[in-house]
Design an enzyme around this catalytic site. Structure first.
Site, short mmCIF file in Angstrom:
data_model
loop_
_atom_site.label_atom_id
_atom_site.label_comp_id
_atom_site.label_asym_id
_atom_site.label_seq_id
_atom_site.Cartn_x
_atom_site.Cartn_y
_atom_site.Cartn_z
N LYS A 109 0.84 -1.20 0.00
CA LYS A 109 0.00 0.00 0.00
C LYS A 109 0.88 1.26 0.00
CE LYS A 109 -3.87 -2.21 -0.07
NZ LYS A 109 -3.39 -3.53 -0.44
C1 LIG Z 1 -9.86 -3.19 -1.72
C2 LIG Z 1 -9.20 -4.00 -0.64
N1 LIG Z 1 -9.92 -4.35 0.43
C3 LIG Z 1 -9.39 -5.05 1.45
C4 LIG Z 1 -8.07 -5.44 1.41
C5 LIG Z 1 -7.51 -6.23 2.55
O1 LIG Z 1 -6.44 -5.56 3.14
P1 LIG Z 1 -5.47 -6.36 4.14
O2 LIG Z 1 -4.51 -7.11 3.28
O3 LIG Z 1 -4.81 -5.29 4.94
O4 LIG Z 1 -6.30 -7.25 4.93
C6 LIG Z 1 -7.27 -5.09 0.32
C7 LIG Z 1 -5.88 -5.50 0.25
O5 LIG Z 1 -5.25 -5.50 -0.78
C8 LIG Z 1 -7.85 -4.35 -0.74
O6 LIG Z 1 -7.14 -3.98 -1.81
#
Ligand SMILES: Cc1ncc(COP(=O)(O)O)c(C=O)c1O
Length: 364
Positions: free
Chosen positions: A184
């Site tokens: 990110k």
């Molecule tokens: C749109 C979206 N939602 C949720 C997530 C989940 O994030 P995390 O990996 O921090 O759980 C991501 C991760 O890439 C994402 O791109």
């Protein structure tokens, strides 16, 4: 190869300052939910206009705990989109609710028109995704959800730095989930996430639930999960926060360059064109000859990726457990979209090379 992400370069540039902080943490033995975690939560709260911030292990957990905090579970429906990372829908299924998937517009975002017809008496929440760091029209969604008592939880996993009228998104709904995954724009060296809310009851629930429901070392007041942010991740993130605005400026500068370079071409500019406040987590173009364009760029040592080639309703996980549905725009876009590099480690030369390669492909 010009890469789509700059994960290694970021680590290289900041490794000395990060390692120095880590040495302090190792000496102090302050590993979990420590001082660095509190510092991150304070910074994030300020960034979000003063809301409550509960850091945790991931955006997935932030979505999960926001849903649980709102009492959403079996017998309830939650509306979101299909062109997202699987975690958005996974969190809905994890609480036992029924995911309902809305189609998207040509900008790849869900909106009040696609959500409206799906609202039923069982709808309890909508999770709009600020996909690619593009701001969803959140006020229109709040307008149709509010009168029906339907909660709005923003998936801001890709949206640090995304603004509406100059304000960080994720601050006008019931709650928002941010990801601090290394890929990110603001990420640690491992998993991390944050729940942001202006609702003290949601914040209080999440603060306990992320730590086994404990309100003190020995007293559990509810059954929660283990989703604590650790000090090493928080320290790395705290160092990166000092550079974030500069990184976001560079992404916007590159996007503006691409916008000029691709105006009037067959491939065209970012699908979020015209949408103010994007943080350009991804810059995404569209081509009927997408696979050929991707191969052409690879031949020029340019990596281009597809987010996401398989919409959730076409994944095996959905097909073996959920109703068969058709989302024409989502399905068409999945065949045509291509993410091209857009991050702060690209030089002007890299960006010009990418633009030249795409223009050459278009003129063939
Ligand atoms: C749109 C979206 N939602 C949720 C997530 C989940 O994030 P995390 O990996 O921090 O759980 C991501 C991760 O890439 C994402 O791109």
């Amino acid at each position: 190869m010009i890469r789509c992400n700059n994960i290694q370069e970021q680590a290289r540039d900041l490794s000395e300052s990060i390692c120095e902080r880590w040495r302090h943490i190792l000496a102090a033995g302050d590993f979990v939910l420590g001082e660095e975690v509190s510092r991150f939560e304070a910074w994030m709260s300020q960034r979000c206009g003063g809301g409550y911030v509960v850091s945790m292990n991931s955006a997935t957990d932030a979505l999960l705990l926001a849903l649980r905090a709102l009492g959403i579970g079996a017998g309830h429906e939650v509306i979101t989109c299909s062109n997202t990372f699987v975690a958005t829908v996974g969190a809905i299924v994890a609480v036992g609710a029924q995911p309902v998937l809305a189609d998207v517009g040509d900008d790849e975002l869900i909106n009040a028109d696609t959500i409206g017809p799906l609202l039923t008496a069982r709808s309890r929440a909508v999770i709009p995704v600020h996909l690619r760091g593009r701001p969803v029209d959140i006020n229109e969604i709040l307008d149709i959800c509010g009168p029906r008592g339907v909660a709005v939880i923003e998936d801001c996993a890709q949206a640090i730095g995304t603004t509406i009228k100059g304000h960080q998104v994720g601050t006008s709904s019931d709650a928002a989930a941010f990801s601090l995954h290394p890929l990110k724009t603001l990420g640690g060296m491992g998993d991390g996430g944050a729940l942001v809310t202006t609702n003290p009851a949601i914040a209080e629930y999440a603060r306990k639930a992320r730590n086994h429901g404990l309100q003190s070392r020995d007293e559990a007041v509810l059954f929660g999960i283990n989703s604590r942010l650790d000090s090493l991740q928080a320290a790395a993130i705290n160092i990166k926060t000092q550079h974030l605005d500069q990184w976001l400026r560079r992404r916007r500068e590159i996007a503006a360059f691409y916008d000029d370079a691709f105006a009037g071409t067959a491939t065209g500019t970012d699908l979020g064109r015209g949408r103010q406040g994007s943080s350009y987590y991804h810059y995404v173009v569209k081509s009927r000859k997408r696979d050929k364009l991707q191969q052409h760029l690879a031949k020029h040592d340019i990596e281009a990726t597809i987010h996401y080639p398989i919409p959730i309703h076409r994944q095996e996980a959905w097909r073996c457990s959920q109703p068969l549905i058709s989302l024409p725009n989502t399905e068409r876009l999945a065949q045509e979209i291509l993410t091209i590099p857009c991050h702060h480690h690209l030089s002007d030369g890299d960006v010009e090379k990418i633009a030249r390669a795409i223009r050459r492909f278009d003129s063939r």
